[in-house]
Design a protein around this motif. Structure first.
Motif, PDB file in Angstrom:
ATOM      1  N   HIS A 136      31.578 -12.856 -57.944  1.00 31.61           N
ATOM      2  CA  HIS A 136      30.902 -11.650 -56.958  1.00 31.61           C
ATOM      3  C   HIS A 136      30.243 -10.790 -57.903  1.00 31.61           C
ATOM      4  N   PHE A 137      29.777 -11.142 -59.187  1.00 35.08           N
ATOM      5  CA  PHE A 137      28.964 -10.475 -60.293  1.00 35.08           C
ATOM      6  C   PHE A 137      27.649 -10.696 -59.498  1.00 35.08           C
ATOM      7  N   LYS A 138      26.704  -9.618 -59.555  1.00 42.55           N
ATOM      8  CA  LYS A 138      25.359  -9.534 -59.086  1.00 42.55           C
ATOM      9  C   LYS A 138      24.552  -9.674 -60.192  1.00 42.55           C
ATOM     10  N   GLU A 139      23.451 -10.337 -60.339  1.00 43.44           N
ATOM     11  CA  GLU A 139      22.524 -10.235 -61.483  1.00 43.44           C
ATOM     12  C   GLU A 139      21.656  -8.897 -61.115  1.00 43.44           C
ATOM     13  N   ILE A 140      21.375  -8.517 -62.359  1.00 45.11           N
ATOM     14  CA  ILE A 140      20.573  -7.069 -62.439  1.00 45.11           C
ATOM     15  C   ILE A 140      19.598  -7.119 -63.518  1.00 45.11           C
ATOM     16  N   ARG A 141      18.625  -6.458 -63.248  1.00 39.80           N
ATOM     17  CA  ARG A 141      17.735  -6.225 -64.103  1.00 39.80           C
ATOM     18  C   ARG A 141      18.074  -5.477 -65.443  1.00 39.80           C
ATOM     19  N   LYS A 142      17.743  -6.008 -66.475  1.00 43.68           N
ATOM     20  CA  LYS A 142      17.971  -5.140 -67.916  1.00 43.68           C
ATOM     21  C   LYS A 142      17.549  -3.646 -67.642  1.00 43.68           C
ATOM     22  N   THR A 143      16.415  -3.338 -66.923  1.00 45.43           N
ATOM     23  CA  THR A 143      16.418  -1.846 -66.989  1.00 45.43           C
ATOM     24  C   THR A 143      17.255  -1.040 -65.835  1.00 45.43           C
ATOM     25  N   ASP A 144      18.000  -1.882 -64.967  1.00 45.47           N
ATOM     26  CA  ASP A 144      19.119  -1.101 -64.383  1.00 45.47           C
ATOM     27  C   ASP A 144      20.558  -1.075 -64.894  1.00 45.47           C
ATOM     28  N   LEU A 145      20.606  -1.714 -66.203  1.00 40.64           N
ATOM     29  CA  LEU A 145      21.834  -1.403 -66.777  1.00 40.64           C
ATOM     30  C   LEU A 145      21.875   0.221 -67.132  1.00 40.64           C
ATOM     31  N   PRO A 146      23.143   0.672 -67.326  1.00 39.89           N
ATOM     32  CA  PRO A 146      23.455   2.113 -67.516  1.00 39.89           C
ATOM     33  C   PRO A 146      22.863   2.307 -69.059  1.00 39.89           C
TER      34      PRO A 146
END
Length: 165
Positions: A136-146
């Motif tokens: 259930h991990f969702k891939e995110i963009r690097k720019t969406d990392l905190p």
């Protein structure tokens, strides 16, 4: 023959065994351009993981260290998964060590009030990516990392999991 499996916190007495699992997987199996010098945290598990609100766990099969997973507490009720590696001969559903390691880490997060988990990996680690997605991990963009996520140079794919109570 019966198999005994055990997931438990591991400390500095396991540093060399941890390195002996992780480096060959990174360098030889997947040709990730990372050295031990890039990972000084592996020489002091207690200072870098346990003493910072995170943890480091080992998965043992018949007494042999077969896999690892680590957590860095990054504040903001969040954590970063690090050092998720399982020896090739112990991967998959037969032993389930990887799954048990992840479940132990998530259980710890719940008890420690960590609500968001992030991780970085490498695009060529397709099986690892599928494993995280199945969990259930969702891939995110690097720019969406905190902004407080500690980036690793080799990582180029990122995931997020919101932990429900």
């Amino acid at each position: 023959m019966s198999i005994t499996k055990d997931i438990r916190p591991i400390h500095n007495e396991y540093c060399q065994q941890i390195i002996d699992i992780i480096l060959p997987i990174q360098q030889k199996e997947f040709n990730v351009p990372v050295t031990i010098e890039d990972q000084p945290d592996l020489f002091d598990i207690e200072t870098n993981y346990h003493n910072t609100g995170g943890g480091f766990w080992g998965g043992f099969v018949n007494g042999e260290l077969a896999g690892t997973i680590a957590l860095i507490s990054i504040g903001h009720n969040a954590g970063a998964i690090r050092k998720m590696f399982v020896k090739k001969e112990f991967r998959g559903k037969d032993t389930g060590i990887g799954q048990q390691l992840l479940e132990e880490l998530i259980s710890y997060c719940r008890s420690a009030g960590i609500k968001d988990l992030y991780l970085g990996t490498v695009d060529k680690l397709a099986a690892a990516r599928r494993f995280y997605e199945r969990n259930h991990f969702k891939e995110i963009r690097k720019t969406d990392l905190p902004s407080y996520f500690p980036l690793m140079n080799a990582d180029n794919v990122f995931y997020h999991l919101h932990i429900n109570d």
